[in-house]
Scaffold this motif. Structure first.
Motif, short mmCIF file in Angstrom:
data_model
loop_
_atom_site.label_atom_id
_atom_site.label_comp_id
_atom_site.label_asym_id
_atom_site.label_seq_id
_atom_site.Cartn_x
_atom_site.Cartn_y
_atom_site.Cartn_z
N GLU A 107 0.82 -1.22 0.00
CA GLU A 107 0.00 0.00 0.00
C GLU A 107 0.85 1.26 0.00
OE1 GLU A 107 0.01 -2.33 2.32
OE2 GLU A 107 -2.00 -3.14 2.68
N VAL A 108 2.14 1.13 0.37
CA VAL A 108 3.04 2.29 0.40
C VAL A 108 3.77 2.36 -0.93
CG1 VAL A 108 5.01 3.37 1.55
CG2 VAL A 108 3.33 2.08 2.90
N PRO A 109 3.69 3.48 -1.67
CA PRO A 109 4.39 3.58 -2.95
C PRO A 109 5.89 3.31 -2.80
CG PRO A 109 2.88 5.41 -2.69
CD PRO A 109 2.90 4.69 -1.37
N GLY A 110 6.45 2.61 -3.77
CA GLY A 110 7.86 2.23 -3.69
C GLY A 110 8.80 3.42 -3.66
N ARG A 111 8.34 4.61 -4.07
CA ARG A 111 9.19 5.80 -4.09
C ARG A 111 9.01 6.66 -2.85
NH1 ARG A 111 8.26 8.17 -10.09
NH2 ARG A 111 9.77 9.71 -9.38
N ALA A 112 8.33 6.11 -1.84
CA ALA A 112 8.16 6.84 -0.58
C ALA A 112 9.43 6.76 0.26
CB ALA A 112 6.98 6.26 0.20
N ASP A 113 9.67 7.79 1.08
CA ASP A 113 10.82 7.78 1.98
C ASP A 113 10.62 6.73 3.08
OD1 ASP A 113 12.09 9.67 0.56
OD2 ASP A 113 11.93 11.28 2.02
N PHE A 114 11.73 6.32 3.69
CA PHE A 114 11.73 5.21 4.64
C PHE A 114 10.82 5.48 5.84
CE2 PHE A 114 14.43 2.45 7.64
CZ PHE A 114 13.81 1.28 7.22
N CYS A 115 10.85 6.71 6.37
CA CYS A 115 10.08 6.99 7.59
C CYS A 115 8.58 6.84 7.37
CB CYS A 115 10.39 8.40 8.10
SG CYS A 115 9.87 9.72 6.99
#
Length: 957
Positions: free
Chosen positions: A506-514
């Motif tokens: 559900e989290v886009p692969g280009r999102a930051d780690f935090c």
């Protein structure tokens, strides 16, 4: 009379005045404030600019609070009657100070006529100093900030200075042990045991100065192994020593002393620890152990884990809204004995989790504040029901460190967090005892014993929080690791990143780690639960926002307190956002702090959107396929190696002798050359052989040789390194996706990293194009000749007409940019897929409206150039001046342009611009969906002769 003598005479007069006062808070406080300001060189408080009875009220507060005196961002002064116990009013004055966010006074002073307690809550929780009024002559330097021209104050209780000094010596000892080959894990354990021993002897948990004396003895005997080892073994023994030097040492255990493995220190190490031990550890602030943690980690390890020290003030930006404020509201509403007893039962069951706990700073401050809230409940019981207080309060059930949980991947961080909480327990016990003694409360409150230490092995655990179960708690707080999406694979490896993406689809692969912590926190929160996390400021933008804050607000989450963006207090050079939210309903104030033109502003809103913006929430904007398919916006060329660049002089020398080289040698413009000089233009040329194969490229012998000598060796080294990393990855996971970034560069070593062929093809048919710096808070646009190549520090708009320039440089587009942009560190960054593809153009401007935009556009550039030449100022400089108040000809030119563009759009100047742009975006997206044609970027489609709107001014070679 000297200046010092004059000051002392004025302060003597103040002391004499104080002595004749009754000390009435209401009747005498205001005159006292006036006399205080006079003593420090002012005519009075009013002449100095201070305000009495400053109103402090939130949007939904039921009662108004008044601070006794506020002096801008310098001072908050709160007066109490003579004889008042100032320690009991710390919570009140802290709340006043907190309500004044974000531009809080630097110093806070509590005064009861006879004492001045001076605080700087941004530095420490304890007073920086306590001064008796009759000693002001000798100690007035602690109030140096009161002078008209403030001087640096001198304080006698600066815990940060003491803490930093002690922490540095302990960390230096640890680093010395590692440097000479001691096992890291054993050294860490030994250092933590030593830290606790230093603390314990100054808090009377050990016989007075026993650890310090053993170190001193070790300096002369050289036998620290037996001396310190014997002490630690006795601290781990349930059976007390019946005699000898360790008699009187109680049983500690609790996990910290379960294994004692002494280290033989050399004289230099013993001396360092002895210097640390003689510091007053009763004045140590446990939050310094975050600094100790980072100082004792390898630089590479710190970077990979994203370890960052967090200041107390930033921790309060989570702990106050998520813990202190909700509990204060509950305590304020509880007035019956039944309600207060229920609150007490609730607070001792209240649970807190930090899923990225590091050294435990968030947990320590949360524990300290929960203990204080417990004391507020008990104090209210005592005040309202004194006859039954003894029966109701005298119990051993109270807030415990066992209510606090932490997770971290680093084993040393886990052990350090346990120590930090154990220290917090003793400090809280001391504070509780002082509270009882200060108010002389005969309530028979039975303090819980400090020793033996509680075992926190089940509370603070070593694990990867993203792939382990979290305990069910009431509130989740913390500072998850900072790591950008671009560096995650480099830091963590492809295998871990692949696992992350597959486990959190559900989290886009280009999102930051935090972002993964935000997502998981909301996923596991119970209904009514609260959370407050620090994150990189990209959490409010694009892919990171979609995976975190968008998910939260779309799944019953309400953000109620946030900082949109601020400089981080830790080592990392990043900007952060701080977000507090609840799962479920929220009825209180919603506070959003935003930086605007270098000034922080607190907005009180009915709701806070996932962009953390007080403006219209544009996150619902839809991509316009007509705009996207045009392919108008590009990133400039990325050369990838300095050897591709030649000075203007060298390039011209080559072109003079070999004119045919102009095919592959072009002037090259960077952002600073656009914005940083009064005569914008390229200072270097770029060698671009990207469209040629290796044989064709070799025909340009001189240029080919330059690249072969400069670029080829470096790309070979990087490719070889990447091949080795990929091999290791394949050995671990044959299905893992290999990274071929540097390998591909090596295969085409004579080519630019990113040639941008599509951009160059688009620009080849234009006489000029528009650029702006790709990273900028307020974009400044300019035309550039098509004979000049743009560097990747520039965003390129393949449009050459004056109408398009006017639309792009108007506040309609700039406001849209500021709301929709991604960011690099703290600066907004222009990206086509997050800004341009959503931006709607005017759909039906008439001829006169187009011509008005064109005229305003040309006038702006003509006069802008004149201002730059006349005053020898760069574009950057003249726009910074435009942001200042006062009549400004450049601002007037922009106002004219903005009015023309607004008219072309058909927008109402009295209404919110972003609301109107968003509405147009939605209507055009609906029109596209139904098969209708919309106007694309550039001149309207009905314009038959576009050349009429293309002038010639631009940056030339």
């Amino acid at each position: 009379m000297s200046e010092s003598s004059t000051t002392k005479a004025a302060i003597t007069k103040l002391i004499e005045y104080i002595q004749i006062l009754k000390g009435d808070e209401k009747g005498e406080a205001q005159v006292f404030c006036d006399r205080l300001f006079q003593a420090f060189g002012h005519q009075g408080y009013k002449e100095a600019g201070a305000v009495l009875e400053e109103r402090l009220k939130g949007k939904k507060d039921r009662s108004t609070k008044f601070a006794d005196l506020v002096w801008g961002e310098r001072l908050l002064l709160e007066m109490k009657k003579r004889g008042a116990k100032l320690e009991t009013h710390r919570a009140q004055v802290f709340d006043y100070w907190w309500k004044m966010r974000p531009r809080q006074p630097h110093y806070v002073v509590l005064c009861n006529f006879d004492e001045f307690w001076i605080y700087d809550f941004s530095v420490q929780d304890e007073p920086l100093d306590k001064i008796q009024s009759d000693r002001l002559r000798e100690r007035y330097s602690a109030l140096n900030f009161l002078f008209p021209e403030p001087l640096e104050p001198t304080f006698e209780n600066n815990l940060v200075d003491v803490s930093r000094s002690a922490a540095n010596k302990v960390a230096e000892t640890f680093n010395a042990l590692i440097a000479r080959g001691e096992d890291r894990e054993l050294a860490q354990k030994f250092i933590l045991q030593s830290v606790f021993a230093m603390f314990a002897e100054d808090f009377d948990l050990l016989p007075k100065d026993i650890y310090t004396s053993l170190l001193k003895e070790g300096l002369s005997s050289g036998n620290t192994y037996d001396l310190i080892g014997g002490l630690f073994q006795q601290m781990a023994a349930k059976k007390p020593a019946r005699g000898g030097r360790y008699q009187g040492v109680d049983y500690f255990n609790g996990g910290l002393f379960d294994e004692v493995d002494p280290i033989e220190l050399n004289n230099a190490e013993t001396d360092l620890l002895h210097q640390a031990a003689i510091e007053n550890w009763a004045k140590i602030n446990p939050s310094i152990f975050g600094g100790l943690f980072e100082s004792s980690m390898d630089e590479g390890e710190r970077h990979a884990f994203g370890a960052h020290f967090t200041s107390e003030l930033d921790i309060y930006k989570v702990v106050h809204p998520c813990i202190i404020q909700p509990w204060r509201e509950k305590i304020g509403k509880a007035n019956t004995l039944k309600e207060l007893k229920a609150l007490r039962r609730e607070i001792i069951k209240y649970k807190v989790l930090d899923p990225a706990c590091g050294s435990g700073n968030f947990l320590y401050i949360a524990f300290r504040e929960l203990k204080r809230l417990e004391m507020e409940i008990l104090n209210k019981i005592y005040q309202l029901f004194p006859k039954t207080a003894h029966k109701e309060i005298g119990t051993t059930s109270q807030v415990s460190v066992k209510q606090f949980y932490g997770i971290d991947k680093n084993p040393f961080a886990v052990e350090l967090a346990k120590v930090t909480l154990m220290l917090g327990k003793e400090i809280a016990a001391e504070e509780t005892k002082n509270w009882i003694d200060t108010d002389q409360l005969a309530i028979g409150f039975q303090m819980e014993s400090t020793l033996p230490l509680e075992n926190l092995d089940d509370n603070i655990i070593e694990a990867d929080a993203l792939f382990s179960d979290w305990p069910e708690v009431d509130v989740i707080i913390g500072n998850p690791p900072f790591q950008s999406k671009n560096k995650m694979q480099e830091e963590f490896g492809a295998e871990y990143v692949n696992l992350l993406h597959s486990s959190f689809p559900e989290v886009p692969g280009r999102a930051d780690f935090c972002v993964y912590w935000y997502y998981k926190a909301h996923k596991v929160m119970k209904q009514g639960g609260l959370a407050g996390l620090v994150g990189t400021n990209t959490i409010r933008q694009n892919y990171s926002r979609e995976g975190g804050l968008d998910y939260i607000v779309k799944n019953d989450g309400q953000i109620f307190d946030a900082v949109s963006s601020q400089t981080w207090s830790g080592d990392a050079v990043v900007f952060v956002s701080i977000v507090n939210w609840v799962k479920g309903e929220y009825s209180g104030d919603r506070n959003l702090i935003v930086e605007e033109n270098g000034t922080l502003r607190n907005y009180r809103l009915d709701s806070i959107n996932s962009s953390l913006s007080p403006r219209t929430d544009v996150t619902s904007a839809k991509k316009l396929e007509t705009i996207k398919s045009q392919k108008v916006v590009f990133q400039g060329q990325t050369h990838g190696h300095s050897a591709f660049l030649l000075s203007k002089e060298k390039a011209n020398s080559i072109l003079d002798s070999k004119p045919k080289y102009s095919r592959v040698l072009s002037p090259y413009l960077i952002g600073d050359e656009l914005l940083g000089t009064s005569t914008p233009g390229p200072k270097r040329y770029v060698i671009d052989l990207s469209e040629l194969d290796i044989f064709e490229a070799s025909e340009y012998k001189e240029l080919f040789h330059i690249i072969e000598q400069g670029v080829l060796p470096d790309r070979k080294i990087k490719a070889k390194k990447q091949e080795g990393e990929n091999q290791k990855l394949r050995e671990k996971n044959p299905k893992a996706k290999a990274n071929k970034h540097h390998i591909n560069f090596y295969r085409n070593w004579w080519k630019l990293s990113y040639h941008r062929a599509k951009m160059l093809e688009k620009l080849s048919s234009l006489s000029r194009y528009i650029v702006c710096s790709r990273v900028s808070a307020r974009p400044i646009f300019e035309f550039v000749s098509s004979s000049i190549r743009p560097n990747d520090s520039l965003s390129v708009f393949a449009l050459e007409d004056d109408y398009s320039f006017g639309i792009i440089h108007s506040k309609v587009h700039i406001l849209w940019y500021q709301e929709k942009c991604s960011s690099m560190k703290g600066d907004p960054r222009y990206t086509s897929n997050s800004i341009w593809d959503f931006f709607p153009w005017p759909q039906s401007p008439n001829q006169s409206e187009i011509e008005a935009v064109v005229r305003a556009s040309k006038e702006l550039r003509k006069n802008r150039k004149r201002i730059m030449e006349t005053h020898s100022k760069s574009l950057r400089e003249i726009y910074r001046i435009m942001e200042k108040p006062g009549v400004n000809p450049l601002r007037m030119l922009h106002n004219t342009l903005d009015k023309a563009v607004m008219k072309a759009y058909g927008f109402d100047g009295r209404k919110d611009i972003l609301t109107q742009v968003l509405a147009l975006n939605h209507s055009l997206a609906e029109a596209e969906a139904s098969g209708m044609t919309i106007e694309a970027a550039g001149l309207p489609s009905y314009i038959q002769n576009p050349q009429e709107y293309i002038s010639e001014d631009c940056i030339q070679i």
